[in-house]
Scaffold this motif. Structure first.
Motif, PDB file in Angstrom:
ATOM      1  N   ASP A   1       1.324  -7.976  -6.599  1.00 17.35           N
ATOM      2  CA  ASP A   1      -0.022  -7.857  -6.033  1.00 17.35           C
ATOM      3  C   ASP A   1       0.021  -8.398  -4.611  1.00 17.35           C
ATOM      4  O   ASP A   1       0.697  -9.411  -4.348  1.00 17.35           O
ATOM      5  CB  ASP A   1      -1.002  -8.668  -6.885  1.00 17.35           C
ATOM      6  N   ILE A   2      -0.690  -7.741  -3.721  1.00 18.00           N
ATOM      7  CA  ILE A   2      -0.662  -8.137  -2.311  1.00 18.00           C
ATOM      8  C   ILE A   2      -1.231  -9.548  -2.109  1.00 18.00           C
ATOM      9  O   ILE A   2      -0.913 -10.207  -1.116  1.00 18.00           O
ATOM     10  CB  ILE A   2      -1.423  -7.111  -1.421  1.00 18.00           C
TER      11      ILE A   2
ATOM     12  N   GLY B   1       0.828  -1.208   0.000  1.00 13.40           N
ATOM     13  CA  GLY B   1       0.000   0.000   0.000  1.00 13.40           C
ATOM     14  C   GLY B   1       0.859   1.253   0.000  1.00 13.40           C
ATOM     15  O   GLY B   1       0.451   2.310   0.502  1.00 13.40           O
TER      16      GLY B   1
ATOM     17  N   THR C   1       1.643   3.323  -2.213  1.00 14.72           N
ATOM     18  CA  THR C   1       1.148   4.487  -2.950  1.00 14.72           C
ATOM     19  C   THR C   1      -0.032   5.130  -2.226  1.00 14.72           C
ATOM     20  O   THR C   1      -0.544   6.147  -2.671  1.00 14.72           O
ATOM     21  CB  THR C   1       0.673   4.069  -4.361  1.00 14.72           C
ATOM     22  N   GLY C   2      -0.468   4.521  -1.141  1.00 11.67           N
ATOM     23  CA  GLY C   2      -1.710   4.948  -0.495  1.00 11.67           C
ATOM     24  C   GLY C   2      -1.514   5.995   0.584  1.00 11.67           C
ATOM     25  O   GLY C   2      -0.402   6.494   0.808  1.00 11.67           O
ATOM     26  N   ASN C   3      -2.596   6.282   1.272  1.00  8.55           N
ATOM     27  CA  ASN C   3      -2.640   7.375   2.248  1.00  8.55           C
ATOM     28  C   ASN C   3      -1.597   7.228   3.353  1.00  8.55           C
ATOM     29  O   ASN C   3      -0.907   8.185   3.698  1.00  8.55           O
ATOM     30  CB  ASN C   3      -4.027   7.436   2.893  1.00  8.55           C
TER      31      ASN C   3
ATOM     32  N   LEU D   1      -2.165  -2.746   9.266  1.00 12.66           N
ATOM     33  CA  LEU D   1      -3.139  -1.649   9.369  1.00 12.66           C
ATOM     34  C   LEU D   1      -4.525  -2.275   9.452  1.00 12.66           C
ATOM     35  O   LEU D   1      -5.129  -2.624   8.442  1.00 12.66           O
ATOM     36  CB  LEU D   1      -3.024  -0.719   8.160  1.00 12.66           C
ATOM     37  N   SER D   2      -5.007  -2.428  10.672  1.00 12.19           N
ATOM     38  CA  SER D   2      -6.272  -3.109  10.933  1.00 12.19           C
ATOM     39  C   SER D   2      -7.352  -2.078  11.225  1.00 12.19           C
ATOM     40  O   SER D   2      -7.173  -0.872  10.988  1.00 12.19           O
ATOM     41  CB  SER D   2      -6.087  -4.075  12.108  1.00 12.19           C
TER      42      SER D   2
ATOM     43  N   LEU E   1      -9.880   6.894   8.920  1.00  8.11           N
ATOM     44  CA  LEU E   1      -8.819   7.792   8.445  1.00  8.11           C
ATOM     45  C   LEU E   1      -9.432   9.123   8.020  1.00  8.11           C
ATOM     46  O   LEU E   1     -10.485   9.153   7.364  1.00  8.11           O
ATOM     47  CB  LEU E   1      -8.099   7.163   7.253  1.00  8.11           C
TER      48      LEU E   1
ATOM     49  N   PRO F   1      -6.419  -4.646   1.345  1.00  6.33           N
ATOM     50  CA  PRO F   1      -7.403  -3.662   0.867  1.00  6.33           C
ATOM     51  C   PRO F   1      -8.660  -4.277   0.263  1.00  6.33           C
ATOM     52  O   PRO F   1      -9.102  -3.874  -0.805  1.00  6.33           O
ATOM     53  CB  PRO F   1      -6.597  -2.883  -0.186  1.00  6.33           C
TER      54      PRO F   1
ATOM     55  N   TRP G   1     -11.808  -8.508   9.337  1.00  4.57           N
ATOM     56  CA  TRP G   1     -10.649  -7.882   9.965  1.00  4.57           C
ATOM     57  C   TRP G   1     -10.021  -8.849  10.967  1.00  4.57           C
ATOM     58  O   TRP G   1      -8.800  -9.010  11.019  1.00  4.57           O
ATOM     59  CB  TRP G   1     -11.054  -6.616  10.726  1.00  4.57           C
TER      60      TRP G   1
ATOM     61  N   ASN H   1     -10.724   9.700   4.541  1.00  8.73           N
ATOM     62  CA  ASN H   1     -12.058   9.273   4.063  1.00  8.73           C
ATOM     63  C   ASN H   1     -12.888  10.481   3.639  1.00  8.73           C
ATOM     64  O   ASN H   1     -13.738  10.378   2.758  1.00  8.73           O
ATOM     65  CB  ASN H   1     -12.831   8.540   5.172  1.00  8.73           C
TER      66      ASN H   1
ATOM     67  N   ARG I   1       1.621  -2.013  -7.630  1.00  8.48           N
ATOM     68  CA  ARG I   1       1.080  -2.542  -8.890  1.00  8.48           C
ATOM     69  C   ARG I   1       1.601  -1.734 -10.074  1.00  8.48           C
ATOM     70  O   ARG I   1       1.741  -2.244 -11.167  1.00  8.48           O
ATOM     71  CB  ARG I   1      -0.453  -2.507  -8.838  1.00  8.48           C
TER      72      ARG I   1
ATOM     73  N   LYS J   1       4.221   4.813  -9.845  1.00  6.81           N
ATOM     74  CA  LYS J   1       3.632   5.519  -8.689  1.00  6.81           C
ATOM     75  C   LYS J   1       4.427   5.295  -7.393  1.00  6.81           C
ATOM     76  O   LYS J   1       4.047   5.809  -6.340  1.00  6.81           O
ATOM     77  CB  LYS J   1       2.181   5.055  -8.484  1.00  6.81           C
TER      78      LYS J   1
HETATM   79  N1  LIG Z   1     -10.178   4.163   5.443  1.00 10.61           N
HETATM   80  C1  LIG Z   1     -10.400   3.880   6.720  1.00 10.61           C
HETATM   81  O1  LIG Z   1     -11.040   4.630   7.472  1.00 10.61           O
HETATM   82  C2  LIG Z   1      -9.842   2.610   7.296  1.00 10.61           C
HETATM   83  C3  LIG Z   1     -10.208   2.219   8.591  1.00 10.61           C
HETATM   84  C4  LIG Z   1      -9.678   1.056   9.116  1.00 10.61           C
HETATM   85  C5  LIG Z   1      -8.775   0.312   8.369  1.00 10.61           C
HETATM   86  N2  LIG Z   1      -8.456   0.699   7.105  1.00 10.61           N
HETATM   87  C6  LIG Z   1      -7.521  -0.114   6.311  1.00 10.61           C
HETATM   88  O2  LIG Z   1      -6.586   0.732   5.720  1.00 10.61           O
HETATM   89  C7  LIG Z   1      -6.343   0.284   4.398  1.00 10.61           C
HETATM   90  C8  LIG Z   1      -5.934   1.494   3.597  1.00 10.61           C
HETATM   91  O3  LIG Z   1      -7.051   2.320   3.442  1.00 10.61           O
HETATM   92  P1  LIG Z   1      -6.999   3.664   2.651  1.00 10.61           P
HETATM   93  O4  LIG Z   1      -8.400   4.071   2.448  1.00 10.61           O
HETATM   94  O5  LIG Z   1      -6.066   4.612   3.308  1.00 10.61           O
HETATM   95  O6  LIG Z   1      -6.392   3.209   1.229  1.00 10.61           O
HETATM   96  P2  LIG Z   1      -4.976   3.513   0.638  1.00 10.61           P
HETATM   97  O7  LIG Z   1      -3.912   2.896   1.486  1.00 10.61           O
HETATM   98  O8  LIG Z   1      -4.864   4.983   0.341  1.00 10.61           O
HETATM   99  O9  LIG Z   1      -5.085   2.740  -0.748  1.00 10.61           O
HETATM  100  C9  LIG Z   1      -4.960   1.348  -0.874  1.00 10.61           C
HETATM  101  C10 LIG Z   1      -3.509   0.935  -1.174  1.00 10.61           C
HETATM  102  O10 LIG Z   1      -3.492  -0.457  -1.420  1.00 10.61           O
HETATM  103  C11 LIG Z   1      -2.935  -0.687  -2.706  1.00 10.61           C
HETATM  104  N3  LIG Z   1      -3.590  -1.839  -3.304  1.00 10.61           N
HETATM  105  C12 LIG Z   1      -4.904  -1.997  -3.541  1.00 10.61           C
HETATM  106  N4  LIG Z   1      -5.147  -3.210  -4.066  1.00 10.61           N
HETATM  107  C13 LIG Z   1      -3.925  -3.808  -4.165  1.00 10.61           C
HETATM  108  C14 LIG Z   1      -3.502  -5.082  -4.625  1.00 10.61           C
HETATM  109  N5  LIG Z   1      -4.387  -5.979  -5.109  1.00 10.61           N
HETATM  110  N6  LIG Z   1      -2.183  -5.397  -4.567  1.00 10.61           N
HETATM  111  C15 LIG Z   1      -1.277  -4.491  -4.101  1.00 10.61           C
HETATM  112  N7  LIG Z   1      -1.624  -3.264  -3.639  1.00 10.61           N
HETATM  113  C16 LIG Z   1      -2.936  -2.945  -3.677  1.00 10.61           C
HETATM  114  C17 LIG Z   1      -3.174   0.574  -3.508  1.00 10.61           C
HETATM  115  O11 LIG Z   1      -2.252   0.642  -4.551  1.00 10.61           O
HETATM  116  P3  LIG Z   1      -2.579   1.234  -6.014  1.00 10.61           P
HETATM  117  O12 LIG Z   1      -1.853   2.562  -6.054  1.00 10.61           O
HETATM  118  O13 LIG Z   1      -2.000   0.232  -6.939  1.00 10.61           O
HETATM  119  O14 LIG Z   1      -4.067   1.360  -6.128  1.00 10.61           O
HETATM  120  C18 LIG Z   1      -2.943   1.615  -2.421  1.00 10.61           C
HETATM  121  O15 LIG Z   1      -1.566   1.841  -2.237  1.00 10.61           O
HETATM  122  C19 LIG Z   1      -7.649  -0.356   3.939  1.00 10.61           C
HETATM  123  O16 LIG Z   1      -7.411  -1.364   2.990  1.00 10.61           O
HETATM  124  C20 LIG Z   1      -8.197  -0.899   5.196  1.00 10.61           C
HETATM  125  O17 LIG Z   1      -7.765  -2.242   5.285  1.00 10.61           O
HETATM  126  C21 LIG Z   1      -8.960   1.837   6.568  1.00 10.61           C
END
Ligand SMILES: NC(=O)c1ccc[n+]([C@@H]2O[C@H](COP(=O)([O-])OP(=O)(O)OC[C@H]3O[C@@H](n4cnc5c(N)ncnc54)[C@H](OP(=O)(O)O)[C@@H]3O)[C@@H](O)[C@H]2O)c1
Length: 255
Positions: free
Chosen positions: A46-47, A7, A9-11, A87-88, A120, A65, A98, A123, A32, A36
């Protein structure tokens, strides 16, 4: 120590990469799209199948994710006996997918740390285009959430990699629980314009969010009207600094 960041590239992941590199750690990212990648040594993959990326690393920042734990055993197996910082979600307290992911991790290593996030702050980015028009239309404006800054999650992860936090479950939250209507007002203040909340009928919200996400999100938000998300001191305890407030996050993003 060599740390694999998923993750990346993510937040949160991008800040984990940056923080580890700043501390001189050896970082690999699983992405992926290599274009990026935020830095570190890059493995495309891929994860769901991280065996190649896991080779030779000591630790992993692990994201899952998806909305199901299907495939998790294959994904965690390459991290057998390594340090896993996952990150749970606070939802893991009630099990669900979860909890299944956490159990799968416990099954492969004793050196795990779970960062159970409430929500987060990122969101709320989904509201920004609407906020610019002066009105955000969404369900459950009185649901109170303790949104956490993504940099606080990353700071927790970095501590977990650089100090001993094995077998610790942390509740990772912002410093207060704010209603969604209050969050929108704060975003408006940061944008420099008044923004009001308009309650969206549930049928419309369901169509907008999609059935799968709506099925879990709507009942959860409904529950937060009477019972706000918890506020935890774990960020302060682990990182040594208080959790960043939501208005700081909004100002950083929009001012
Ligand atoms: N959002 C919340 O409030 C919250 C609350 C509790 C827990 N969480 C957990 O936090 C995680 C991250 O949430 P976020 O909203 O901040 O998203 P994020 O981390 O900004 O985006 C998801 C990340 O996962 C990568 N990804 C997605 N599918 C993938 C795959 N099949 N293989 C490899 N990498 C992959 C994406 O890469 P790409 O650049 O390739 O798309 C991106 O880097 C969630 O999955 C969740 O489990 C989130």
């Amino acid at each position: 120590m060599k740390v694999l960041v998923t993750g990346a590239t993510g937040n949160t992941g991008r800040h984990v990469v940056r923080g580890l590199l700043e501390r001189g750690e050896d970082v690999r990212v699983l992405v992926r799209d290599p274009a990026k990648a935020p830095g570190g040594d890059v493995v495309r993959g891929d994860i769901t199948d991280p065996a190649e990326a896991a080779e030779g690393v000591d630790a992993v920042y692990f994201l899952w994710p998806f909305y199901s734990a299907e495939g998790i055993d294959k994904a965690v197996k390459p991290f057998k006996d390594k340090k896993i910082v996952y990150l749970s979600s606070v939802a893991a307290e009630d099990g669900g997918f979860w909890g299944e992911v956490e159990q799968a991790i416990i099954g492969v290593t004793d050196d795990w740390t779970f960062l159970r996030v409430t929500g987060l702050a990122t969101n709320t980015l989904g509201w920004v285009e609407q906020a610019k028009t002066g009105t955000v239309r969404a369900p459950y404006g009185q649901a109170k959430r303790s949104l956490v800054h993504e940099k606080d999650v990353a700071d927790m992860a970095i501590e977990a990699f650089t100090e001993d936090h094995a077998q610790q479950i942390y509740l990772v939250t912002g410093p207060e629980a704010l209603s969604q209507a209050e969050q929108v007002k704060i975003i408006g203040d940061a944008l420099g314009k008044p923004v009001r909340w308009e309650e969206q009928p549930l049928g419309e919200a369901r169509a907008h969010l999609g059935e799968e996400f709506a099925a879990s999100a709507l009942p959860y938000w409904a529950s937060l009207v009477d019972e706000p998300e918890p506020v935890s001191l774990d960020v302060a305890k682990v990182t040594g600094h208080p959790a960043r407030p939501f208005d700081d996050w909004a100002r950083e993003r929009f001012s």
